[in-house]
Design a protein around this motif. Structure first.
Motif, mmCIF file in Angstrom:
data_model
loop_
_atom_site.group_PDB
_atom_site.id
_atom_site.type_symbol
_atom_site.label_atom_id
_atom_site.label_comp_id
_atom_site.label_asym_id
_atom_site.label_seq_id
_atom_site.Cartn_x
_atom_site.Cartn_y
_atom_site.Cartn_z
ATOM 1 N N THR A 177 0.819 -1.216 0.000
ATOM 2 C CA THR A 177 0.000 0.000 0.000
ATOM 3 C C THR A 177 0.849 1.260 0.000
ATOM 4 O OG1 THR A 177 -0.237 -0.078 2.403
ATOM 5 C CG2 THR A 177 -1.978 -1.090 1.088
ATOM 6 N N HIS A 198 0.390 3.511 -3.379
ATOM 7 C CA HIS A 198 -0.595 4.553 -3.079
ATOM 8 C C HIS A 198 -0.215 5.846 -3.805
ATOM 9 C CE1 HIS A 198 -3.562 6.822 -0.880
ATOM 10 N NE2 HIS A 198 -2.643 7.708 -0.559
ATOM 11 N N GLU A 223 -6.951 -2.416 -5.887
ATOM 12 C CA GLU A 223 -8.373 -2.708 -6.025
ATOM 13 C C GLU A 223 -8.645 -4.051 -6.681
ATOM 14 O OE1 GLU A 223 -10.409 0.529 -7.932
ATOM 15 O OE2 GLU A 223 -9.404 2.007 -6.665
ATOM 16 N N ASP A 229 -5.464 -1.927 2.612
ATOM 17 C CA ASP A 229 -5.903 -0.534 2.653
ATOM 18 C C ASP A 229 -4.751 0.339 3.154
ATOM 19 O OD1 ASP A 229 -7.447 1.715 2.560
ATOM 20 O OD2 ASP A 229 -8.598 1.252 4.362
ATOM 21 N N ASP A 271 -4.940 3.091 4.686
ATOM 22 C CA ASP A 271 -5.233 3.651 6.012
ATOM 23 C C ASP A 271 -4.812 2.732 7.158
ATOM 24 O OD1 ASP A 271 -6.270 5.879 4.798
ATOM 25 O OD2 ASP A 271 -8.323 5.091 4.787
#
Length: 134
Positions: free
Chosen positions: A16, A20, A93, A100, A102
């Motif tokens: 990630t 990202h 995705e 994720d 986050d």
């Protein structure tokens, strides 16, 4: 077992944070992106969309050399290799859906917890296990 494994948290943290915010386009499964979609393919997609309304009207495509020669359409169709997609969208995705960005601090906390527990267990074993014969 999946959520107790350190591998889930280490790979989620790596993937990630690496992907990202990357807007680079990649071709799946291979090839180079075609810059301008040929009108022939646009018309085919519009025709399919006319009968199947959820089908996209624009489909970024790739070929072996990044070109689509309209003077040789059949030869150019043989060179089509896949579709063009954003790297972040594919990795986060399509490939790893439950990862994720986050969760980066959770991932860090779980990995630090694993390190502390393993260090403590190593220390306990070193104190209480002795293989020397006296």
């Amino acid at each position: 077992m999946y959520y107790a494994s350190f591998f889930k948290y280490s790979s989620e943290g790596l993937m990630t944070t690496q992907f990202h915010g990357i807007s680079d386009e990649i071709c799946l499964p291979a090839g180079k992106p075609i810059e301008k979609e040929p009108w022939v393919i646009e018309e085919i997609l519009k025709l399919i969309h006319h009968f199947k309304h959820d089908f996209p009207t624009h489909l970024p495509i790739c070929s072996t050399d990044g070109n689509f020669d309209l003077s040789k359409p059949l030869a150019s169709l043989k060179n089509l290799t896949g579709i063009k997609i954003a790297a972040e969208k594919f990795v986060l995705e399509d490939f790893a859906r439950d990862y994720d960005y986050d969760n980066k601090y959770l991932d860090l906390g779980v990995l630090l917890g694993w390190i502390i527990v393993l260090r403590a267990l190593t220390f306990i074993v070193m104190v209480f296990v002795n293989h020397q014969k006296r």
